[in-house]
Write a protein that holds these residues in place. Structure first.
Motif, PDB file in Angstrom:
ATOM      1  N   LYS A  71       0.855  -1.177  -0.003  1.00 42.48           N
ATOM      2  CA  LYS A  71      -0.025   0.056  -0.107  1.00 42.48           C
ATOM      3  C   LYS A  71       0.904   1.362   0.028  1.00 42.48           C
ATOM      4  O   LYS A  71       0.545   2.272  -0.607  1.00 42.48           O
ATOM      5  CB  LYS A  71      -1.198   0.144   1.371  1.00 42.48           C
ATOM      6  CG  LYS A  71      -2.052  -1.121   1.194  1.00 42.48           C
ATOM      7  CD  LYS A  71      -2.863  -1.052   2.410  1.00 42.48           C
ATOM      8  CE  LYS A  71      -4.166  -2.025   2.234  1.00 42.48           C
ATOM      9  NZ  LYS A  71      -4.847  -2.213   3.756  1.00 42.48           N
ATOM     10  N   LEU A  72       1.993   1.312   0.608  1.00 44.55           N
ATOM     11  CA  LEU A  72       2.843   2.282   0.798  1.00 44.55           C
ATOM     12  C   LEU A  72       3.529   2.643  -0.698  1.00 44.55           C
ATOM     13  O   LEU A  72       3.846   3.748  -1.033  1.00 44.55           O
ATOM     14  CB  LEU A  72       3.877   2.207   1.723  1.00 44.55           C
ATOM     15  CG  LEU A  72       3.417   2.295   3.346  1.00 44.55           C
ATOM     16  CD1 LEU A  72       4.681   1.688   4.205  1.00 44.55           C
ATOM     17  CD2 LEU A  72       2.978   3.810   3.635  1.00 44.55           C
ATOM     18  N   PRO A 132      -2.997   7.207   8.446  1.00 41.55           N
ATOM     19  CA  PRO A 132      -2.817   5.674   8.330  1.00 41.55           C
ATOM     20  C   PRO A 132      -2.377   5.348   6.576  1.00 41.55           C
ATOM     21  O   PRO A 132      -1.403   4.430   6.623  1.00 41.55           O
ATOM     22  CB  PRO A 132      -4.057   5.061   8.457  1.00 41.55           C
ATOM     23  CG  PRO A 132      -4.948   5.832   9.537  1.00 41.55           C
ATOM     24  CD  PRO A 132      -4.581   7.201   9.192  1.00 41.55           C
ATOM     25  N   ALA A 133      -3.149   5.972   5.864  1.00 42.55           N
ATOM     26  CA  ALA A 133      -2.763   5.474   4.363  1.00 42.55           C
ATOM     27  C   ALA A 133      -1.386   5.716   4.025  1.00 42.55           C
ATOM     28  O   ALA A 133      -0.763   5.050   2.982  1.00 42.55           O
ATOM     29  CB  ALA A 133      -3.606   6.241   3.407  1.00 42.55           C
ATOM     30  N   THR A 134      -0.541   6.575   4.683  1.00 39.24           N
ATOM     31  CA  THR A 134       0.599   6.888   4.009  1.00 39.24           C
ATOM     32  C   THR A 134       1.768   6.813   5.303  1.00 39.24           C
ATOM     33  O   THR A 134       2.842   7.222   5.385  1.00 39.24           O
ATOM     34  CB  THR A 134       1.008   8.668   3.563  1.00 39.24           C
ATOM     35  OG1 THR A 134       0.015   9.379   4.649  1.00 39.24           O
ATOM     36  CG2 THR A 134      -0.004   8.358   2.412  1.00 39.24           C
ATOM     37  N   PRO A 193      -0.739  16.585   0.949  1.00 38.81           N
ATOM     38  CA  PRO A 193      -1.961  15.798   0.770  1.00 38.81           C
ATOM     39  C   PRO A 193      -1.788  14.391   1.442  1.00 38.81           C
ATOM     40  O   PRO A 193      -0.261  13.816   1.768  1.00 38.81           O
ATOM     41  CB  PRO A 193      -2.046  15.395  -0.678  1.00 38.81           C
ATOM     42  CG  PRO A 193      -0.632  15.572  -1.340  1.00 38.81           C
ATOM     43  CD  PRO A 193       0.065  16.783  -0.433  1.00 38.81           C
ATOM     44  N   ALA A 194      -2.679  13.819   2.044  1.00 39.26           N
ATOM     45  CA  ALA A 194      -2.652  12.587   2.488  1.00 39.26           C
ATOM     46  C   ALA A 194      -1.629  12.432   3.756  1.00 39.26           C
ATOM     47  O   ALA A 194      -0.717  11.430   3.730  1.00 39.26           O
ATOM     48  CB  ALA A 194      -2.619  11.499   1.461  1.00 39.26           C
ATOM     49  N   THR A 223       4.874  10.887   2.198  1.00 34.81           N
ATOM     50  CA  THR A 223       4.613  11.949   1.532  1.00 34.81           C
ATOM     51  C   THR A 223       5.511  13.161   1.669  1.00 34.81           C
ATOM     52  O   THR A 223       5.556  14.322   1.161  1.00 34.81           O
ATOM     53  CB  THR A 223       3.116  12.767   1.744  1.00 34.81           C
ATOM     54  OG1 THR A 223       3.032  12.643   3.009  1.00 34.81           O
ATOM     55  CG2 THR A 223       2.217  11.661   1.381  1.00 34.81           C
ATOM     56  N   ALA A 224       6.464  12.895   2.690  1.00 34.50           N
ATOM     57  CA  ALA A 224       7.563  14.061   3.107  1.00 34.50           C
ATOM     58  C   ALA A 224       8.299  14.605   2.003  1.00 34.50           C
ATOM     59  O   ALA A 224       8.416  15.667   2.004  1.00 34.50           O
ATOM     60  CB  ALA A 224       8.312  13.264   4.104  1.00 34.50           C
TER      61      ALA A 224
END
Length: 352
Positions: free
Chosen positions: A6-7, A231-233, A321-322, A332-333
């Motif tokens: 997922k990542l 959680p998603a990221t 985002p996210a 996302t960093a």
């Protein structure tokens, strides 16, 4: 589907795959030098330099730079927030900026890490601001390993951004300010978050043998995921390392976060007279939504925050985002790292 899969999908969907690969290659070829230093400091103007700050001055591969970024971490962290040791090509802001040619100084705030641990009531947002001011002057005057920097950029996160308000607004000796994980209004849920997830460090197994007084606080075991991440990221390995390396904050510091009177951090934010970049995670549960800033877009955050910085010639906002509160520790960093580099070059006009 595994969390790792997922990542990888999240990285691909955000257009970060090539960035991560390119940055990893750059890291392999760059010989960044990080020099550990200990700096004597006072906690207030005119006070004795009876305390010490532990930090690292990191230089680019060239070994020299005209500009240095002084990073200030938030509550319950140390310098690792800005120089994350796990997959640094994704999570380390220090790594990104030294690869871009800037020098970076990361340090443990007083009360955290290897820096001095005085009585908790001696540590406040204002004392943090004065210590940061001492470090700015030391970097400008060649008092840290003999390196003198023409430009000093202040970069804070969360409580470190409150510290940056004090330093930049009261002492006015930096060239630009990057504020992350902060807004002038907090979520209406902050009271519940603090009451449920923060407790005396004396009660935590990680700090029981350090002799800290009751004014030192930390997060309850297992609380950091919900407080600081989206959680998603989020890589669970990052959260595990975060829990393992967590630090403290003091009750006096947290009181200063809510203060608005003359002389408070919020008060000094209006006096910052250099370009400002504000960066928040779109899903930050502390500073976005529920009565806080509108972080749905960069434009909405800009609209919410610009009126508070009346002395600044330029205020730019960027929403990641996210991403949760800990924007450095999400996959996302690199989005905001890249945005901050672009801002430094094009808006703040500060080159390495």
């Amino acid at each position: 589907m595994s969390r790792a899969s997922k990542l990888l999908i999240a990285i691909a969907s955000l257009g970060l795959s090539s960035f991560v690969c390119d940055n990893a290659s750059a890291q392999a070829s760059a010989a960044t030098t990080c020099q550990p230093v200990t700096v004597p400091v006072a906690l207030a103007e005119g006070g004795p330099k009876a305390y010490s700050v532990s930090g690292k001055l990191c230089l680019p591969a060239s070994g020299q730079a005209n500009s240095v970024i002084l990073t200030v971490h938030g509550a319950t962290y140390d310098h690792n927030y800005w120089d994350w040791p796990y997959i640094p090509q994704v999570y380390s802001y220090r790594n990104f900026m030294t690869n871009a040619g800037y020098a970076v100084f990361v340090y443990d705030r007083i009360g955290d890490g290897l820096s001095s641990h005085p009585v908790s009531t001696d540590i406040s947002v204002n004392s943090n601001g004065y210590v940061a001011h001492e470090l700015v002057q030391a970097l400008r005057q060649g008092q840290i390993n003999g390196y003198t920097f023409k430009h000093v950029v202040l970069a804070g996160h969360s409580l470190g951004s409150y510290t940056s308000w004090v330093e930049a607004g009261q002492y006015r000796d930096v060239d630009a300010v990057i504020l992350t994980g902060i807004a002038h209004k907090m979520s209406s849920t902050i009271g519940t978050i603090l009451s449920q997830d923060i407790y005396p460090a004396q009660q935590d197994p990680a700090f029981q043998n350090l002799g800290l007084d009751a004014g030192y606080l930390t997060t309850r075991p297992g609380a950091r995921n919900a407080m600081f991440y989206y959680p998603a990221t989020t890589d669970p390995n990052v959260v595990q390392l975060d829990e393992k390396t967590k630090q403290t904050a003091t009750q006096t510091e947290l009181n200063g976060v809510f203060a608005t009177a003359q002389g408070s951090a919020t008060y000094y934010s209006a006096f910052i007279n250099v370009p400002i970049l504000i960066v928040d995670g779109q899903d930050d549960v502390i500073f976005c939504g529920n009565g806080a800033a509108d972080c749905s877009t960069s434009a909405s955050l800009q609209s919410a925050e610009r009126p508070y910085y009346s002395a600044s010639p330029s205020v730019t906002s960027f929403v990641v985002p996210a991403s949760g509160h800990d924007i450095n520790l999400e996959v996302t960093a690199p989005l905001w790292y890249s945005a901050s580099l672009g801002w430094l070059l094009s808006t703040a006009k500060i080159t390495p």
